[in-house]
Design an enzyme around this catalytic site. Structure first.
Site, short mmCIF file in Angstrom:
data_model
loop_
_atom_site.label_atom_id
_atom_site.label_comp_id
_atom_site.label_asym_id
_atom_site.label_seq_id
_atom_site.Cartn_x
_atom_site.Cartn_y
_atom_site.Cartn_z
N LEU A 17 0.81 -1.22 0.00
CA LEU A 17 0.00 0.00 0.00
C LEU A 17 0.84 1.27 0.00
O LEU A 17 0.41 2.31 -0.49
CB LEU A 17 -0.93 0.01 1.22
CG LEU A 17 -1.98 -1.10 1.24
CD1 LEU A 17 -2.66 -1.13 2.61
CD2 LEU A 17 -3.01 -0.89 0.15
N GLY A 18 2.02 1.20 0.55
CA GLY A 18 2.85 2.40 0.60
C GLY A 18 4.20 2.08 1.19
O GLY A 18 4.36 1.10 1.93
N GLY A 20 8.29 4.02 2.29
CA GLY A 20 9.11 5.20 2.43
C GLY A 20 10.52 4.78 2.81
O GLY A 20 10.90 3.62 2.67
N MET A 22 11.84 4.36 5.63
CA MET A 22 12.02 3.54 6.82
C MET A 22 11.06 2.37 6.92
O MET A 22 11.30 1.44 7.68
CB MET A 22 11.86 4.41 8.08
CG MET A 22 12.89 5.52 8.16
SD MET A 22 12.72 6.49 9.66
CE MET A 22 13.18 5.29 10.90
N LYS A 40 1.91 -2.65 9.18
CA LYS A 40 2.96 -1.64 9.15
C LYS A 40 4.26 -2.33 9.55
O LYS A 40 4.36 -2.93 10.62
CB LYS A 40 2.60 -0.53 10.12
CG LYS A 40 3.58 0.60 10.24
CD LYS A 40 2.96 1.67 11.13
CE LYS A 40 3.90 2.79 11.44
NZ LYS A 40 3.28 3.81 12.29
N ASP A 133 1.84 14.69 18.07
CA ASP A 133 1.97 15.00 16.64
C ASP A 133 0.59 15.08 16.00
O ASP A 133 0.34 14.51 14.94
CB ASP A 133 2.84 13.96 15.92
CG ASP A 133 3.39 14.48 14.60
OD1 ASP A 133 3.43 15.71 14.40
OD2 ASP A 133 3.77 13.65 13.74
#
Length: 763
Positions: A17-18, A20, A22, A40, A133
């Site tokens: 799905l995605g 980056g 890291m 994840k 955050d």
């Protein structure tokens, strides 16, 4: 996808799905209970890095933090392994996506969404968790209108010693004063961040913008403009709520989420009569995680948000990976904000299957024109209508095997070309060519970030030259293109040669003595003006600020020191500079594009005039020609082009050719043999036509067949009678488009696969 794992723990991996720098996020399936999950994970190479321990600690902490919570407004954690977390798979949209697209929300919806957000934050606080955050990228809006909060990657648990006082974690534009100071934070810090989101909902702008040091200064020292002053549709009662939420001292803010919710509901009820009021959002930022001792200014930040703009319709879904659409499902795994920004915050984007593209027609099989897309009645000053032509080599064997690929390539090339033309507003043509490979890899693929709406897309066609083409007219946010260009220039350390503009700059320098007295300083102002005028720009005094493109202002603080010389008994006075501040503001948007404060050491002068002269030079040295040109709002020039010596058929061919040229931003028929053409660049219009249009056409024909005649607002494009023969004019049909003759070699090779056609272009 190559290398896709088949299993992770008890979970079957279905798709990526995605990813980056890291981490990677997958869609998974729990066969035991028949449930779809978001997985994840940490990338293998990161587990072998020196920071693996901290990364895994943060990963574990996120699982512990979210796993402790059971609330409909918090993304649920189901399971955790050594280097993965199984999370709730939720279909929805980031609040950031809504803000980025400047979508309008009724005031009652703003109150409802904020109350849901605060309720979820309050639940976390009640369970001993401070998120730290809270930002639009970590807030998700579900299809049924509910809100969920994700990404507890930098959350602080009361029992945890992983995030102590002395570390700075968060996203600058949303960080509380105590976060910037590296102090221990509590739930009131999250409420401050929620107040920033409320401000965006109400005004369309973030309250604290600029470079990182500027944001920090504003968060610590300045109060933002009241929302009702920026948006007249906001009831003034909301100003007090925002002011309390954004108080500098935690003791002066709402002390818990319940108090914040109660205040919102109270003012929302008062504003019920204005429930039709509609508000606009702005943009978000990436998360920052550095040690308290690190220099915050060393981390470059994204350009400040553009001003709010009127509503735009939801853009059509985009077929290519990496492009966003309101219709796309957003699989939310605790907020996988572009997995691996190096900060422990992630945002998981689940992409829906790409919609089918319309059929591509050849010249032998014409297709009825596609209906133009609906265009918003009002566009912002950041937007510009641009026409571009996308090209592809129809002889490429790939297209024979997959006809749908040709239509996709044409559409994508047209959109990249729209961005390329927007870039030509700001950067000289040769400079674009010199850096074309970098632009093609870093900026042009992001066309979906800049195209606000497609106005018209003509039917694709294939010419006798074997080159297929499609013409697209769209509204492009050229201001965002400019900001992205500036950011890329900083990141890649590339000095683009900017187009020459003619910005008007107002100047105001004041002095402040130790007793608080202030005065204007003509001496410092004149030296600063001399510096700016050396760039070829015009300067104005502060009373002319309404006409200026940029306003530069500064303040110098002095104190007097006296000392008695022992040998002579004479008392000597010196003027000492204690600090000086300078800032520059874009007058069109009100955006603060530069801010700097200096506290000099060991600088003193015999007289104040000498000090002021040096101050004028110091302030002037802060600015360069490139600085102003990188922020100047270029709008191009419009010229009426009168065709001469050509028939109707040739005139139609010329119109297609001219539309494809790089520095031609837009083109519209204005009558028989008349075209209104908008050109990128400045200067004499006849010269612009000669270099922008005449040269590429003559390069294609291999002769000096066309010439630019006349001056002023109307310029003739005349065909030499010696080129009016059928054989010469036939070259307009049989040779590749003039835009490819005019293109960098890298663009030619990316489009044209036929060696014979490439040879023609080389000639």
């Amino acid at each position: 996808m190559a290398g896709l794992p088949q299993q992770l723990g008890k979970y079957e991996i279905r798709r990526e799905l995605g990813r980056g720098a890291m981490g990677v996020v997958y869609e998974g399936w729990d066969a035991g209970i028949g449930r779809r999950v978001a997985l994840k994970t940490v990338r293998r190479d990161q587990l072998e890095s020196s920071e693996a321990g901290e990364l895994l600690s943060r990963f574990k902490r996120e699982a512990q933090a979210a796993g402790r919570l059971n609330h409909p407004g918090v993304v649920a954690v189901y399971d955790a392994g050594t280097a993965f977390i199984a999370m709730e798979f939720v279909e929805g949209r980031e609040l950031k996506d809504i803000f980025d697209k400047n979508e309008r929300l009724p005031l009652p919806d703003v109150v409802r969404l904020m109350c849901q957000l605060l309720d979820a934050i309050g639940h976390a606080h009640a369970n001993g968790i401070v998120h730290r955050d809270i930002k639009p990228a970590n807030v998700f809006l579900l299809a049924d209108g509910r809100v969920k909060v994700g990404d507890f990657g930098i959350a602080r648990l009361e029992s945890s010693n992983l995030t102590q006082a002395g570390s700075v974690l968060g996203t600058p534009a949303y960080m509380s004063p105590e976060q910037f100071m590296g102090q221990t934070v509590d739930g009131r810090s999250d409420l401050f961040s929620a107040g920033v989101i409320l401000y965006q909902f109400l005004t369309g702008e973030k309250p604290f913008t600029g470079q990182l040091t500027t944001i920090m200064h504003k968060v610590l020292k300045e109060d933002p403009v009241a929302p009702s002053e920026l948006n007249v549709q906001v009831p003034p009662a909301f100003d007090a709520v925002v002011k309390k939420a954004l108080a500098k001292r935690p003791d002066e803010r709402f002390q818990d989420a319940e108090a914040f919710i109660a205040a919102l509901r109270t003012v929302g009820a008062r504003a019920a009569a204005d429930s039709d009021a509609t508000l606009v959002g702005s943009d978000g930022e990436a998360t920052l995680a550095v040690s308290a001792e690190a220099t915050l200014a060393a981390r470059p930040q994204p350009a400040a948000a553009a001003p709010a703009r009127p509503a735009a319709p939801a853009p059509a879904p985009v077929a290519a990976a990496g492009k966003r659409s309101p219709a796309l499902a957003l699989a939310i795994a605790g907020g996988l904000a572009a997995v691996g920004l190096g900060t422990g915050a992630w945002l998981l984007l689940g992409k829906s299957p790409a919609p089918a593209a319309p059929a591509v027609a050849s010249s032998a099989a014409p297709v009825a024109p596609a209906a133009p897309a609906a265009v918003p009645a009002a566009a912002t000053t950041n937007d510009m209508v641009i026409t571009a032509v996308g090209y592809a080599d129809a002889s490429d064997p790939r297209f024979a095997a997959d006809p749908g690929l040709l239509k996709t390539e044409l559409r994508e090339d047209a959109r990249r070309r729209l961005v390329e033309k927007a870039l030509s507003l700001y950067v000289q043509k040769q400079s674009l060519a010199d850096h074309y490979e970098l632009l093609r890899s870093k900026l042009l693929p992001r066309s979906g970030d800049f195209i606000a709406a497609v106005i018209q897309e003509d039917p694709p066609q294939t010419g006798k030259d074997g080159i297929a083409s499609v013409t697209t007219r769209a509204r492009v946010n050229v201001r965002e293109v400019q900001k992205s260009l500036n950011q890329m220039s900083r990141d890649e350390r590339v000095e683009f040669i900017r187009n020459n503009g003619d910005p008007k700059i107002s100047v105001a320098i004041t002095t402040r003595s130790e007793d608080g007295a202030t005065a204007r300083s003509p001496v410092a102002e004149n030296l600063l003006k001399e510096r700016i005028q050396s760039f070829g720009f015009r300067t104005w005094s502060d009373e002319g600020q309404k006409d200026a493109d940029f306003a530069v202002s500064g303040e110098a603080r002095f104190k007097k020191l006296s000392a008695k010389l022992a040998a002579s008994g004479i008392t000597v006075e010196k003027t000492v500079l204690t600090s000086w501040t300078v800032k520059a503001v874009d007058k069109a948007s009100g955006e603060e594009i530069y801010f700097n404060t200096q506290i000099p050491e060991q600088m003193s002068w015999a007289t104040e005039d000498q000090a002021l002269r040096d101050i004028g030079k110091l302030v002037g040295d802060e600015f360069s020609k490139g600085f102003f040109l990188s922020h100047f709002r270029f709008v191009g020039q419009t010229v009426r082009l009168r065709l001469a010596g050509v028939g109707k058929e040739t005139a139609a061919q010329l119109q297609r050719e001219i539309s494809g040229l790089l520095n031609v931003l837009d083109l519209k028929p204005a009558g028989d043999q008349l075209l209104d053409v908008q050109l990128a660049g400045s200067g004499n219009l006849a010269d612009q036509v000669a270099t922008t249009i005449v040269q590429p056409l003559n390069a294609k024909l291999g002769r000096r067949c066309f010439a630019a005649t006349g001056n002023g607002g109307e310029v003739g494009l005349a065909l030499d009678p010696g080129c009016a023969d059928a054989a010469t004019l036939a070259r307009l049909d049989t040779l590749p488009p003039a835009a490819l003759y005019d293109a960098p070699e890298a663009r030619r090779k990316a489009i044209v696969k036929n060696p014979e056609t490439l040879r023609k272009l080389a000639i």
